[in-house]
Scaffold this motif. Sequence first.
Motif, short mmCIF file in Angstrom:
data_model
loop_
_atom_site.label_atom_id
_atom_site.label_comp_id
_atom_site.label_asym_id
_atom_site.label_seq_id
_atom_site.Cartn_x
_atom_site.Cartn_y
_atom_site.Cartn_z
N HIS B 64 0.81 -1.22 0.00
CA HIS B 64 0.00 0.00 0.00
C HIS B 64 0.85 1.27 0.00
N HIS B 102 -3.47 -7.75 -5.22
CA HIS B 102 -4.38 -8.50 -6.09
C HIS B 102 -3.84 -8.67 -7.50
N ASP B 121 -8.67 -7.20 2.93
CA ASP B 121 -8.72 -6.19 1.88
C ASP B 121 -9.98 -6.44 1.05
N HIS B 123 -10.94 -5.76 -1.90
CA HIS B 123 -10.89 -6.17 -3.31
C HIS B 123 -10.34 -7.58 -3.52
N THR B 307 -3.13 0.38 -10.16
CA THR B 307 -3.97 -0.25 -9.14
C THR B 307 -4.33 -1.71 -9.44
N CYS B 308 -4.98 -2.34 -8.47
CA CYS B 308 -5.37 -3.74 -8.62
C CYS B 308 -6.48 -3.91 -9.65
N CYS B 368 0.19 0.61 -4.39
CA CYS B 368 -1.19 1.13 -4.45
C CYS B 368 -1.16 2.64 -4.61
N CYS B 371 -4.11 5.47 -5.11
CA CYS B 371 -5.43 4.84 -5.10
C CYS B 371 -6.19 5.12 -3.82
N LEU B 372 -5.51 5.01 -2.69
CA LEU B 372 -6.21 5.26 -1.43
C LEU B 372 -5.70 6.52 -0.74
N ASN B 390 -10.73 1.78 -8.47
CA ASN B 390 -12.06 1.22 -8.30
C ASN B 390 -12.96 1.97 -7.34
N ARG B 396 -11.31 9.90 -1.02
CA ARG B 396 -10.53 8.67 -1.22
C ARG B 396 -9.07 8.95 -1.62
#
Lengths: 177, 426
Positions: B64, B102, B121, B123, B307-308, B368, B371-372, B390, B396
């Motif tokens: 992450h 992922h 997680d 996802h 990202t995943c 990641c 993404c977050l 996603n 976010r």
Amino acid sequence: MTDKLFGGPAIFLDRSDINTDEIIPAKYLTEVTKEALKPYMLEDLNLENFDPKGDKLKNARVLVSRENFGCGSSREHAPWVFEVNGVHTIIAQSYARIFRQNTFNGGMLAIELPKADLDRLFALEKEGEVGISVDLDGQNVIATAGGKTETYSFDLSPFDKALVQAGGWVDFADTRY
Amino acid sequence: MGKTIAEKIFAAHLRDEPFPGTKVLDLDRVLCHEITTPVAIADLEARGKDRVFDNTKIKAVIDHVTPSKDSKTALQAKMLRDWARRHQIKDFFDIGHNGVCHAIFPEKGYIRPGYTVIMGDSHTCTHGAFGAFAAGVGTTDLEVGILKGVCAFREPATIRVNLTGSLPKGVYAKDVILFVIGQLGVNGATDRVLEFRGPIIDNMSMEARMTLCNMAIEAGGTCGICLPDMTTVEYLWPFIKDEFESPDAALSDYSQWVSDDDASYDKVLDFDLTNLEPHVTYGYKPDCVKPVAEMAGIPVDQVYIGTCTNGRIEDLRQAAEILKGKRIADTVRGIVSPATPKIFSQALAEGIIQIFMDAGFCVTNPTCGACLGMSNGVLSGGEVCASTSNRNFNGRMGKGGMVHLMSPTTAAATAIAGVITDARSM
Ligand code: SF4
């Protein structure tokens, strides 16, 4: 046996789909203890007239909301931030699966009420400060405000009830598996 | 009465049914990353139970925030690293070898048809692309998974999503899943497995199936799932070639994990995607979707590809196809994060990294990242990001920021134009 307190003053969040990023923003996921999350409960909640630093939230022991509460990430930091702030009971019309499981896994209550009952509960808020008590054995929520009392019955799966009584999934699983 | 794939996996893994309706399953994989695992480790230590049920079934990655950005994330990484060493978890991926969970775990061949998989997680549903039951869980479930190798579920009902027709040129798995989430709503699949079927799936690569299953959770789904077929076998072949005589033998073994024709479903949804348009989100919920054409012209400050969901080689190829020989708008910050080192090397070998760099993108290590909203491209208040991730929740990618979810192709076209753009119009 559980050390959780189910009941007390309630705060009402009249919105559906409140997600885990709103409950505890990702930037606080760098904490490695539950206690460190305490100041950040609902910090990013997108709701008019809501003050995450207000007394209303600080005093709340029960949280009431609408549909699909706790959707989004799997972070257990969401129920934890409630736990360390003394909010051990959540009442909503429905939950995201992971949030609901996390809440019961921590020995806390995620109670589901049908929409009609929730509407009545939200209406009660108009009467003044709402106090809620939970009768776990009888599976009833008792809400009082301005001299009015209402009772709502709820369902709890035997597994969820066992988790609440055992104080969470780790203790339950550890004795059984 | 026949069974769905999810029902078959449940039946094969049932350890206990402590109460009617509660199924405790044996786990084939317990996957860990540095954000949700350290608290589980600390709790196990505090209970005097610092043990793992099987160090070959547990896989771990730091993904992450990597490299660590401050002392707090450094501590999280250290806790996971020390724990992995202490328990001799061989499949642990740290700097130089790490990538988005992922993406990296399936790439290593760890996920097989018929498996039960959990991870702390949401996802984790991505892994259902292999015909596995894979569910995101919280830290307590993860902790019990690590200690005992079990997890409790309600037996999920399945929604079968039949995707028919054929995808028009320039329309990808991401557009499909955004469209499906728009139809289902953010809790349309809560407590349900989403079983993706039909000719659209049959023609999809494993990468595209992962993109699809990745976002099942955005409709509330416990798991997205695709039935194993020859595409699955071919992807896994380098990892299973010693187990089976031939790909056909593997396929026939995996066919035990195919839903029966007379299986019963909670719901069956049919979508003919022949005329599907590229989709994009507006607002703060993943079910707020529109055709890109209806959102065209909205300015963006940042474009994030990775990202995943969409950081795999196919995704980078699709974006590069649009970016080749072009430069992104001066007003846009372009960031691309290949999801794993393998994808990074592949993109390097294929000249894709150069295309991104020539276009003006910043290429980061696999992580990641943005993404977050924890590192590598956090937005400031009022900023807008076109992202292949996603989740578009409020805040976010940074407090006050807005995220529009889209395919890598749409993201690349948007980067060039500086405003949301349908790549087919370029
Ligand atoms: S890339 Fe984003 S959604 Fe995927 S695992 Fe990382 S933080 Fe989660």
